[in-house]
Design a protein around this motif. Structure first.
Motif, mmCIF file in Angstrom:
data_model
loop_
_atom_site.group_PDB
_atom_site.id
_atom_site.type_symbol
_atom_site.label_atom_id
_atom_site.label_comp_id
_atom_site.label_asym_id
_atom_site.label_seq_id
_atom_site.Cartn_x
_atom_site.Cartn_y
_atom_site.Cartn_z
ATOM 1 N N LYS A 144 0.836 -0.996 0.210
ATOM 2 C CA LYS A 144 0.084 0.028 -0.255
ATOM 3 C C LYS A 144 0.704 1.778 0.128
ATOM 4 N N SER A 145 1.727 1.127 0.392
ATOM 5 C CA SER A 145 2.702 2.692 1.077
ATOM 6 C C SER A 145 4.328 2.562 -0.227
ATOM 7 N N ASP A 146 3.871 1.141 -0.700
ATOM 8 C CA ASP A 146 5.074 0.870 -1.067
ATOM 9 C C ASP A 146 5.356 2.349 -2.753
ATOM 10 N N ALA A 186 -8.471 6.849 -11.373
ATOM 11 C CA ALA A 186 -7.796 6.099 -10.221
ATOM 12 C C ALA A 186 -8.450 6.671 -8.940
ATOM 13 N N ALA A 187 -8.687 8.019 -8.869
ATOM 14 C CA ALA A 187 -8.762 8.477 -7.737
ATOM 15 C C ALA A 187 -10.278 8.914 -7.222
ATOM 16 N N GLU A 211 6.962 6.861 -11.279
ATOM 17 C CA GLU A 211 6.478 6.647 -10.219
ATOM 18 C C GLU A 211 5.654 5.769 -10.016
ATOM 19 N N ALA A 212 5.419 4.856 -9.394
ATOM 20 C CA ALA A 212 4.172 3.986 -9.622
ATOM 21 C C ALA A 212 3.998 3.439 -8.413
ATOM 22 N N PRO A 213 3.190 3.185 -8.139
ATOM 23 C CA PRO A 213 2.055 2.214 -6.498
ATOM 24 C C PRO A 213 2.209 0.703 -6.649
ATOM 25 N N PRO A 214 2.461 -0.075 -6.480
ATOM 26 C CA PRO A 214 2.238 -1.460 -7.073
ATOM 27 C C PRO A 214 0.916 -1.692 -6.463
ATOM 28 N N PRO A 215 -0.158 -2.534 -6.925
ATOM 29 C CA PRO A 215 -1.115 -2.911 -7.121
ATOM 30 C C PRO A 215 -1.097 -3.007 -5.444
ATOM 31 N N ASN A 216 -2.272 -3.066 -4.917
ATOM 32 C CA ASN A 216 -2.702 -3.794 -3.949
ATOM 33 C C ASN A 216 -3.394 -4.234 -3.212
ATOM 34 N N VAL A 260 -15.642 6.149 -4.066
ATOM 35 C CA VAL A 260 -16.059 5.524 -3.613
ATOM 36 C C VAL A 260 -16.215 4.424 -3.982
ATOM 37 N N MET A 261 -15.847 3.050 -3.666
ATOM 38 C CA MET A 261 -15.389 2.365 -3.809
ATOM 39 C C MET A 261 -14.983 1.799 -2.347
ATOM 40 N N PRO A 262 -15.112 0.608 -1.691
ATOM 41 C CA PRO A 262 -14.578 0.380 -0.238
ATOM 42 C C PRO A 262 -13.277 -0.455 -0.148
ATOM 43 N N GLY A 263 -12.462 0.174 0.618
ATOM 44 C CA GLY A 263 -10.957 -0.370 0.835
ATOM 45 C C GLY A 263 -10.423 0.388 0.370
ATOM 46 N N PHE A 264 -10.370 1.250 0.048
ATOM 47 C CA PHE A 264 -8.968 2.557 -0.325
ATOM 48 C C PHE A 264 -9.163 3.871 1.239
ATOM 49 N N ASP A 265 -7.764 3.762 1.653
ATOM 50 C CA ASP A 265 -7.709 4.946 2.137
ATOM 51 C C ASP A 265 -7.303 5.946 1.488
ATOM 52 N N LYS A 266 -7.545 7.152 2.317
ATOM 53 C CA LYS A 266 -7.002 8.082 1.471
ATOM 54 C C LYS A 266 -5.795 8.896 0.859
ATOM 55 N N GLU A 267 -4.726 7.428 1.799
ATOM 56 C CA GLU A 267 -4.004 8.053 1.042
ATOM 57 C C GLU A 267 -3.719 7.657 -0.343
ATOM 58 N N GLY A 268 -4.143 6.742 -0.807
ATOM 59 C CA GLY A 268 -4.325 5.677 -2.194
ATOM 60 C C GLY A 268 -5.323 7.460 -2.937
ATOM 61 N N VAL A 269 -6.213 7.632 -2.384
ATOM 62 C CA VAL A 269 -7.150 8.393 -3.267
ATOM 63 C C VAL A 269 -5.834 9.752 -3.824
ATOM 64 N N GLU A 270 -5.045 10.167 -2.731
ATOM 65 C CA GLU A 270 -4.258 11.603 -2.510
ATOM 66 C C GLU A 270 -3.536 11.330 -3.584
#
Length: 124
Positions: free
Chosen positions: A5-7, A94-95, A16-21, A100-110
């Motif tokens: 999630k934070s990698d 993506a944001a 720069e990209a986050p890996p998939p959760n 609107v989907m459950p399971g995502f945190d504010k960090e992922g949206v931001e």
């Protein structure tokens, strides 16, 4: 339990990209196959196979509409092509998805909102 999630990954081309959760027990668990498919987009981008990366991103969106990966990967494809405004649209999608989907945190949206802003600023 979530992994990645934070990698952040940084490609040699500067994306720069986050890996998939990968969340087990969350409302949107991602299968190993989906994870591999999503990662293949990043590998294709790294190898400058952008048409193939776009095709796999489209497949992610079509076959896994309950996952965010397709939007993020499309953003990365268009970013690699230098089409910043289109990339911004996909990062915004993506944001919006994560909001609107459950399971995502504010960090992922931001994260995706900041990528969208950055793409729009670079376009100017």
């Amino acid at each position: 339990m979530c992994f990645g999630k934070s990698d952040r990954y940084t490609f040699h081309i500067g994306i720069e990209a986050p890996p998939p959760n990968i969340c087990f027990g969350s409302p949107h668990p991602i299968s190993i196959f989906t994870h591999q498919l999503s990662n293949s987009v990043m590998d294709l981008i790294k190898n400058d196979k952008l048409d193939e990366a776009e095709a796999v991103s489209k497949r992610l969106l079509n076959e896994y509409p309950d996952q965010i990966d397709g939007f993020e990967r499309f953003g990365q494809v268009y970013e690699a092509r230098g089409e910043k405004y289109i990339a911004a649209d996909y990062y915004q999608k993506a944001a919006d998805f994560a909001k609107v989907m459950p399971g995502f945190d504010k960090e992922g949206v931001e994260y995706n909102l900041s990528k969208a802003r950055k793409m729009r600023e670079e376009k100017k």
